[in-house]
Scaffold this motif. Structure first.
Motif, PDB file in Angstrom:
ATOM      1  N   PHE A  61     -15.892   5.065   2.161  1.00 37.68           N
ATOM      2  CA  PHE A  61     -15.707   4.463   0.841  1.00 37.68           C
ATOM      3  C   PHE A  61     -15.957   5.458  -0.283  1.00 37.68           C
ATOM      4  O   PHE A  61     -15.121   5.671  -1.153  1.00 37.68           O
ATOM      5  CB  PHE A  61     -16.640   3.260   0.701  1.00 37.68           C
ATOM      6  N   VAL A  62     -17.116   6.091  -0.272  1.00 42.08           N
ATOM      7  CA  VAL A  62     -17.492   6.971  -1.379  1.00 42.08           C
ATOM      8  C   VAL A  62     -16.553   8.169  -1.473  1.00 42.08           C
ATOM      9  O   VAL A  62     -16.089   8.546  -2.559  1.00 42.08           O
ATOM     10  CB  VAL A  62     -18.958   7.427  -1.235  1.00 42.08           C
ATOM     11  N   SER A  63     -16.233   8.775  -0.322  1.00 43.96           N
ATOM     12  CA  SER A  63     -15.388   9.970  -0.350  1.00 43.96           C
ATOM     13  C   SER A  63     -13.985   9.660  -0.854  1.00 43.96           C
ATOM     14  O   SER A  63     -13.352  10.483  -1.516  1.00 43.96           O
ATOM     15  CB  SER A  63     -15.312  10.601   1.040  1.00 43.96           C
ATOM     16  N   LYS A  64     -13.485   8.464  -0.550  1.00 43.82           N
ATOM     17  CA  LYS A  64     -12.139   8.103  -0.988  1.00 43.82           C
ATOM     18  C   LYS A  64     -12.112   7.677  -2.458  1.00 43.82           C
ATOM     19  O   LYS A  64     -11.194   8.003  -3.203  1.00 43.82           O
ATOM     20  CB  LYS A  64     -11.599   6.955  -0.115  1.00 43.82           C
ATOM     21  N   MET A  65     -13.101   6.901  -2.846  1.00 43.63           N
ATOM     22  CA  MET A  65     -13.073   6.335  -4.200  1.00 43.63           C
ATOM     23  C   MET A  65     -13.390   7.373  -5.275  1.00 43.63           C
ATOM     24  O   MET A  65     -12.823   7.370  -6.350  1.00 43.63           O
ATOM     25  CB  MET A  65     -14.070   5.165  -4.306  1.00 43.63           C
ATOM     26  N   GLY A  67       0.816  -1.208   0.000  1.00 46.15           N
ATOM     27  CA  GLY A  67       0.000   0.000   0.000  1.00 46.15           C
ATOM     28  C   GLY A  67       0.847   1.253   0.000  1.00 46.15           C
ATOM     29  O   GLY A  67       0.528   2.237  -0.666  1.00 46.15           O
ATOM     30  N   LYS A  68       1.949   1.226   0.734  1.00 47.40           N
ATOM     31  CA  LYS A  68       2.845   2.383   0.773  1.00 47.40           C
ATOM     32  C   LYS A  68       3.654   2.507  -0.512  1.00 47.40           C
ATOM     33  O   LYS A  68       3.968   3.606  -0.963  1.00 47.40           O
ATOM     34  CB  LYS A  68       3.794   2.267   1.976  1.00 47.40           C
ATOM     35  N   ALA A  69       3.997   1.359  -1.114  1.00 46.46           N
ATOM     36  CA  ALA A  69       4.813   1.383  -2.335  1.00 46.46           C
ATOM     37  C   ALA A  69       4.035   1.969  -3.504  1.00 46.46           C
ATOM     38  O   ALA A  69       4.560   2.774  -4.283  1.00 46.46           O
ATOM     39  CB  ALA A  69       5.291  -0.025  -2.658  1.00 46.46           C
ATOM     40  N   GLY A  70       2.765   1.575  -3.627  1.00 47.42           N
ATOM     41  CA  GLY A  70       1.981   2.040  -4.766  1.00 47.42           C
ATOM     42  C   GLY A  70       2.529   1.483  -6.075  1.00 47.42           C
ATOM     43  O   GLY A  70       3.346   0.557  -6.096  1.00 47.42           O
ATOM     44  N   GLY A  71       2.077   2.017  -7.185  1.00 43.95           N
ATOM     45  CA  GLY A  71       2.500   1.522  -8.490  1.00 43.95           C
ATOM     46  C   GLY A  71       1.603   0.379  -8.942  1.00 43.95           C
ATOM     47  O   GLY A  71       0.965  -0.302  -8.132  1.00 43.95           O
ATOM     48  N   ASP A  72       1.562   0.154 -10.242  1.00 42.78           N
ATOM     49  CA  ASP A  72       0.634  -0.823 -10.811  1.00 42.78           C
ATOM     50  C   ASP A  72       0.863  -2.227 -10.264  1.00 42.78           C
ATOM     51  O   ASP A  72      -0.090  -2.939  -9.935  1.00 42.78           O
ATOM     52  CB  ASP A  72       0.766  -0.846 -12.339  1.00 42.78           C
ATOM     53  N   GLN A  73       2.122  -2.649 -10.173  1.00 40.25           N
ATOM     54  CA  GLN A  73       2.406  -4.017  -9.733  1.00 40.25           C
ATOM     55  C   GLN A  73       1.892  -4.256  -8.318  1.00 40.25           C
ATOM     56  O   GLN A  73       1.228  -5.272  -8.040  1.00 40.25           O
ATOM     57  CB  GLN A  73       3.907  -4.294  -9.794  1.00 40.25           C
ATOM     58  N   ALA A  74       2.186  -3.314  -7.422  1.00 42.66           N
ATOM     59  CA  ALA A  74       1.780  -3.468  -6.023  1.00 42.66           C
ATOM     60  C   ALA A  74       0.258  -3.405  -5.882  1.00 42.66           C
ATOM     61  O   ALA A  74      -0.347  -4.227  -5.181  1.00 42.66           O
ATOM     62  CB  ALA A  74       2.430  -2.391  -5.168  1.00 42.66           C
ATOM     63  N   ILE A  75      -0.365  -2.461  -6.558  1.00 42.70           N
ATOM     64  CA  ILE A  75      -1.816  -2.282  -6.404  1.00 42.70           C
ATOM     65  C   ILE A  75      -2.585  -3.414  -7.061  1.00 42.70           C
ATOM     66  O   ILE A  75      -3.611  -3.874  -6.537  1.00 42.70           O
ATOM     67  CB  ILE A  75      -2.247  -0.910  -6.960  1.00 42.70           C
ATOM     68  N   HIS A  98      -5.522   4.413  -3.182  1.00 46.12           N
ATOM     69  CA  HIS A  98      -5.202   4.158  -4.590  1.00 46.12           C
ATOM     70  C   HIS A  98      -6.499   3.909  -5.368  1.00 46.12           C
ATOM     71  O   HIS A  98      -6.731   2.815  -5.894  1.00 46.12           O
ATOM     72  CB  HIS A  98      -4.267   2.956  -4.703  1.00 46.12           C
ATOM     73  N   PRO A  99      -7.358   4.923  -5.449  1.00 48.84           N
ATOM     74  CA  PRO A  99      -8.676   4.718  -6.062  1.00 48.84           C
ATOM     75  C   PRO A  99      -8.598   4.435  -7.565  1.00 48.84           C
ATOM     76  O   PRO A  99      -7.797   5.032  -8.285  1.00 48.84           O
ATOM     77  CB  PRO A  99      -9.392   6.042  -5.795  1.00 48.84           C
ATOM     78  N   SER A 100      -9.403   3.496  -7.992  1.00 48.12           N
ATOM     79  CA  SER A 100      -9.570   3.205  -9.420  1.00 48.12           C
ATOM     80  C   SER A 100     -10.882   2.463  -9.588  1.00 48.12           C
ATOM     81  O   SER A 100     -11.466   1.977  -8.609  1.00 48.12           O
ATOM     82  CB  SER A 100      -8.413   2.352  -9.959  1.00 48.12           C
ATOM     83  N   GLU A 101     -11.359   2.366 -10.821  1.00 41.42           N
ATOM     84  CA  GLU A 101     -12.598   1.648 -11.074  1.00 41.42           C
ATOM     85  C   GLU A 101     -12.468   0.182 -10.660  1.00 41.42           C
ATOM     86  O   GLU A 101     -13.375  -0.390 -10.060  1.00 41.42           O
ATOM     87  CB  GLU A 101     -12.958   1.737 -12.563  1.00 41.42           C
ATOM     88  N   ASP A 102     -11.316  -0.436 -10.966  1.00 45.80           N
ATOM     89  CA  ASP A 102     -11.130  -1.855 -10.628  1.00 45.80           C
ATOM     90  C   ASP A 102     -11.135  -2.066  -9.118  1.00 45.80           C
ATOM     91  O   ASP A 102     -11.751  -3.015  -8.610  1.00 45.80           O
ATOM     92  CB  ASP A 102      -9.810  -2.377 -11.218  1.00 45.80           C
ATOM     93  N   VAL A 103     -10.421  -1.201  -8.405  1.00 38.99           N
ATOM     94  CA  VAL A 103     -10.352  -1.323  -6.956  1.00 38.99           C
ATOM     95  C   VAL A 103     -11.740  -1.161  -6.346  1.00 38.99           C
ATOM     96  O   VAL A 103     -12.171  -1.947  -5.494  1.00 38.99           O
ATOM     97  CB  VAL A 103      -9.371  -0.285  -6.370  1.00 38.99           C
TER      98      VAL A 103
END
Length: 231
Positions: free
Chosen positions: A219-223, A158-166, A192-197
């Motif tokens: 949830f809503v406020s973050k996403m 979660g701290k690293a971020g990036g596509d691989q980690a997320i 790390h909000p996204s449609e997939d997440v």
């Protein structure tokens, strides 16, 4: 402010010295007041006390104070003979996010037995202190049977971020059957909000892995996703 603040600080420190039976209450006030100059008095109490709960609490408070003077005593507390106190000192160093803790933490980690739970806390704290997480190792660690190892891996990814980690975290949230680990993954993914997440989070609420009351608050406020708002 000004003279009033100085008088308040002096009175608070004097109360800490004069009323040891109220140590915890006064220390909490010192922490909330961000009174860094009280650290020498907290350290003195730590050194004179055999109660490991009190020593752990003092370590935590010194970390929360976040003063430049916090680092040195916490590096001493790190090596406390009591594992409980040592573990709290490790977490407290994470509050500081001071790169000066990196080398001592790594050196201390090298002295610990292989399965000591403090390895995981040190790994978390190192990430908070600016050490880049080993993404590949953390992804592999997600498959551990030890929930503590999984928790540490979730935190690092979660701290690293990036596509691989997320992507790895999202897949983990999608498949894990452990509700506690699902909750940890959910919290890590909120940054790390996204449609997939968002979609996976909703699926895990629907199937009961994540409790609705747990996630609805933020949830809503973050996403910030249209289908999340519709949900």
């Amino acid at each position: 402010k000004g003279d009033d603040r100085k008088q308040f600080e002096d009175a608070l420190i004097q109360a800490y010295v004069d009323y040891p039976e109220m140590e915890g209450f006064i220390r909490t006030t010192i922490q909330r007041a961000q009174l860094g100059r009280a650290i020498p008095y907290l350290v003195k109490t730590y050194l004179e006390n055999d109660d490991h709960y009190m020593r752990a609490g003092i370590a935590t408070s010194i970390g929360h104070l976040g003063a430049p003077e916090s680092l040195a005593p916490l590096l001493v507390f790190l090596k406390d003979d009591d594992d409980y106190v040592s573990g709290h000192a490790i977490k407290a160093l994470g509050f500081l996010k001071d790169s000066g803790a990196t080398k001592p933490l790594k050196a201390f980690k090298a002295t610990l037995p292989p399965r000591d739970s403090r390895h995981r806390e040190i790994d978390k704290t190192l990430v908070l202190c600016g050490v880049d997480a080993d993404v590949d190792a953390s992804i592999a660690q997600l498959q551990s049977d030890d929930f503590g190892d999984q928790n540490a891996a979730i935190f690092a990814l979660g701290k690293a971020g990036g596509d691989q980690a997320i992507n790895a975290l999202t897949d983990f949230l999608k498949t894990t059957e452990n509700t506690n680990m699902a909750w940890e993954a959910y919290k890590a993914l909120l940054d790390h909000p996204s449609e997939d997440v968002a979609r996976v989070m909703i699926e895990r609420v629907v199937d009961g892995t994540l409790g609705y009351r747990q996630v609805s608050y933020n949830f809503v406020s973050k996403m910030k996703m249209s289908h999340a708002i519709n949900w």
